[in-house]
Design a protein around this motif. Structure first.
Motif, mmCIF file in Angstrom:
data_model
loop_
_atom_site.group_PDB
_atom_site.id
_atom_site.type_symbol
_atom_site.label_atom_id
_atom_site.label_comp_id
_atom_site.label_asym_id
_atom_site.label_seq_id
_atom_site.Cartn_x
_atom_site.Cartn_y
_atom_site.Cartn_z
ATOM 1 N N ASP A 1 -2.600 5.693 -3.338
ATOM 2 C CA ASP A 1 -3.655 6.536 -2.852
ATOM 3 C C ASP A 1 -2.905 7.778 -2.844
ATOM 4 O OD1 ASP A 1 -6.206 5.449 -2.139
ATOM 5 O OD2 ASP A 1 -5.135 3.946 -1.124
ATOM 6 N N SER B 1 -3.951 -0.562 -8.296
ATOM 7 C CA SER B 1 -5.227 0.025 -8.297
ATOM 8 C C SER B 1 -4.949 1.520 -7.688
ATOM 9 C CB SER B 1 -6.140 -0.623 -7.323
ATOM 10 O OG SER B 1 -5.738 -0.606 -5.903
ATOM 11 N N HIS C 1 0.797 -1.160 0.026
ATOM 12 C CA HIS C 1 -0.051 0.000 -0.095
ATOM 13 C C HIS C 1 0.824 1.089 0.080
ATOM 14 C CE1 HIS C 1 -3.275 2.539 2.139
ATOM 15 N NE2 HIS C 1 -3.280 2.724 0.711
ATOM 16 N N THR D 1 -7.679 -3.497 -1.806
ATOM 17 C CA THR D 1 -7.590 -2.171 -0.862
ATOM 18 C C THR D 1 -7.095 -2.929 0.485
ATOM 19 O OG1 THR D 1 -9.821 -1.975 -0.370
ATOM 20 C CG2 THR D 1 -9.074 -0.719 -2.049
ATOM 21 N N ARG E 1 -1.713 -0.917 -3.963
ATOM 22 C CA ARG E 1 -2.767 0.066 -4.042
ATOM 23 C C ARG E 1 -1.896 1.277 -4.011
ATOM 24 N NH1 ARG E 1 -8.003 1.940 -5.220
ATOM 25 N NH2 ARG E 1 -8.042 3.956 -4.203
#
Length: 453
Positions: free
Chosen positions: A378, A401, A353, A424, A376
Motif C-alpha cells: 500500500d 496485491s 504487509h 488484506t 500486500r
C-alpha cells in the motif's frame, strides 16, 4: 478405420473433463468409496493437502476423495463441497482448464479425485490454510481462519505508544512496561540488562562497541538516547516475546545481522532505528540489517532507516524452511531504504504487509515475494529501482496485491508472474496511511533514530 476413430473419441470423452484432465496415476489405490461406490460420508473431513500434486497453473489434485464423483456421463452428480478455513470454495463442477487458468477457488470432484484451487491462487500446500470437505451438505468446518482479527488495543495506532499492525494483533507488545528503568553506558551493562529475566526499560547512552551479539530476553524495551550508538554488536531476539527496540543506531556488525528475530519469537516491535553497514566490503562480509525467520510471528518493523547494505531486510531465511508456513506475519511500514542492492524486503512463506515505505536507489530488486509468501503493498514509493517488485528469483513465486497503489519513479517494470492476491490484513491501518506521493518527504524526515528521548 472410422469405427476405430469413434472408439477413441468415446474413450477420451469418458476419461476427461473438458478434454484436459490428466488421469490419476494411482487408480488402483482408490478405495471403492473413492470410485463412487461407497456410502456417503457424513460431516466435515479434512483434506490432506500435503499429498496434493500440481495439475498445472492454479490447479492441484488429491486422490482418494470418497463419494459419488462426476464423470463423462454424469458431469454434475457430485455433492462435494470444499472449504478453505471454513469458507466455501467454488463453483463446483468446474472445467479443469478453468481451474488451472482462472483458479480462485474453482474445483471439480472427478473420477474419485479432487481438482481444486485456493481462493487467492496461492499454493494450498504451503499457504498455511486448512482445507476441508463435506458430502452431506454440512457447511461449517469450524476451522479458525489464520486471518488476523482487528486490533483491540485501546491505544491509538500511530500514537508512538502502540505498534501498528501485527505486533498489536492477538496480544500487545509493551516491552518492559511496568519494569524498572535502567541506563547503560557499557557493553557489559547492556548485556546484563538485556539478558535479565525481569521486565526492564533499558536506556542506552553513548557509544558502545564490541563484537558478536547480545541475546535479548522477553519483556524488554531497549531504547537509544540521543546520540547513542552500537558499533559491531548485534541484537538477537531468539524465541523471546514482547520486545521493543527503539531509537537504536547499530552499525557494522560482522557475521551476524544488526537485528535478528527468529526461533519462534513473537510480538516484537522494531521502531525508529538506524541500521547500516557498507557496500565496499563485498556481499559476503556483512550479513543483513534486520532479519525475521524461523517461525517468528506478530512482528512490526516501522520507521527504520536501513542503508548502505547489499541485503538490508530478509523475512524467511531459506526455501527449505517450510515450518515457517503459518508464521511470519510481519508489518513493514514507513521505513526508508537507500543505497542498498536488494531485499527491501525479501520474503518467503509468510503474510507480510508493506506500506508507506520509501525505497530509493536499489540496484537489484525492491520487494521480493517468493516461496508462496503473500504480500500486500500500500502506497510505497519506489525510486530508481531496477525491479520494484519481483516474484521469480527463488524456487517458487509468491503472491502480491496492491501493486497499483505504489508510485514507481524512474524505475523499471515489476516482474510479477502470479495472479493478484485478494488478501488484506484485518487490522486497522487506513487512518495512518499517507498518500504515496508524500512518502519521500514524510518518511525521509521521520525514519531513523529521530525520537527526542
Amino acid at each position: 478405420m472410422s469405427l476405430l476413430l469413434l472408439l477413441v473419441v468415446l474413450t477420451f470423452s469418458k476419461c476427461k473433463k473438458g478434454s484436459d484432465v490428466v488421469p490419476f496415476e494411482n487408480q488402483s489405490d482408490l478405495t471403492e468409496a473413492a470410485r463412487g461406490n461407497g456410502s456417503i460420508i457424513t460431516g466435515i473431513k479434512t483434506i490432506n493437502v500435503g499429498s496434493a500434486v500440481s495439475d498445472g497453473g492454479f490447479s492441484y489434485k488429491v486422490i482418494n476423495i470418497p463419494g459419488t464423483s462426476d464423470s463423462g456421463n454424469s458431469p454434475s452428480v457430485s455433492t462435494l463441497q470444499v472449504f478453505e478455513n471454513g469458507k466455501a470454495l467454488g463453483p463446483a463442477h468446474a472445467m479443469h482448464a478453468d481451474i488451472r487458468d482462472k483458479g480462485k477457488g474453482l474445483f471439480s470432484h472427478w473420477s474419485g479425485g479432487l481438482y481444486f484451487s485456493a481462493s487467492d491462487n496461492t499454493d494450498p500446500r504451503s499457504n498455511g490454510r486448512t482445507y476441508t470437505y463435506s458430502l452431506d451438505g454440512s457447511g461449517n468446518s469450524a476451522i479458525t481462519p489464520p486471518v488476523t482479527p482487528p486490533i483491540t488495543n485501546p491505544e491509538k495506532p500511530g500514537s508512538g505508544t502502540a505498534a501498528i499492525g501485527f505486533a498489536s494483533v492477538d496480544g500487545k507488545t509493551t516491552g518492559g512496561l511496568g519494569g524498572q528503568t535502567v541506563t547503560v553506558t557499557s557493553l557489559s551493562a547492556l548485556k546484563n540488562a538485556v539478558e535479565s529475566s525481569s521486565a526492564l526499560i533499558i536506556l542506552v547512552s553513548g557509544k558502545i562497541t564490541g563484537t558478536g551479539y547480545l541475546n535479548v530476553k522477553s519483556n524488554k524495551t531497549i531504547q537509544g538516547l540521543a546520540g547513542s550508538s552500537m558499533e559491531g554488536v548485534g541484537l538477537m531476539i531468539y524465541g523471546s516475546n514482547n520486545v521493543i527496540v527503539q531509537n537504536m543506531t547499530i552499525r557494522n556488525v560482522v557475521t551476524y545481522s544488526n537485528i535478528i528475530i527468529k526461533e519462534g519469537a513473537h510480538h516484537i516491535w522494531i521502531d525508529h532505528c538506524d541500521l547500516s553497514s557498507d557496500r565496499t566490503h563485498g556481499w559476503d562480509y556483512y550479513d543483513g540489517l534486520l532479519d525475521v525467520g524461523k517461525r517468528a510471528d506478530y512482528v512490526t518493523l516501522s520507521w527504520n532507516r536501513l542503508h548502505d547494505s547489499h541485503i538490508p531486510m530478509l523475512i524467511g531465511f531459506g526455501d527449505e524452511n517450510t515450518d515457517d508456513i503459518g508464521h511470519l506475519r510481519v508489518t513493514v511500514n514507513n521505513n526508508y531504504f537507500y543505497n542498498v542492492s536488494e531485499r527491501q524486503p525479501s520474503t518467503r512463506f509468510g503474510y507480510i504487509h508493506v506500506f508507506n515505505n520509501y525505497l530509493q536507489n536499489g540496484s537489484g530488486y525492491g520487494i521480493g515475494v517468493t516461496m508462496g509468501a503473500t504480500v500486500r503493498t500500500d502506497n510505497n514509493y519506489f525510486e530508481n529501482q531496477a525491479i520494484p517488485i519481483f516474484t521469480e528469483y527463488n524456487a517458487k513465486p509468491g503472491y502480491v496485491s496492491g501493486a497499483e497503489t505504489n508510485i514507481y519513479a524512474n524505475s523499471k517494470a515489476n516482474r510479477i508472474s502470479t495472479a493478484s492476491s485478494t488478501w488484506t490484513p484485518a487490522y486497522e491501518y487506513k487512518s495512518v496511511l499517507i498518500a504515496a506521493a508524500n512518502v519521500p518527504a514524510v518518511v525521509s524526515a521521520g525514519a531513523g533514530a529521530t525520537l527526542a528521548r
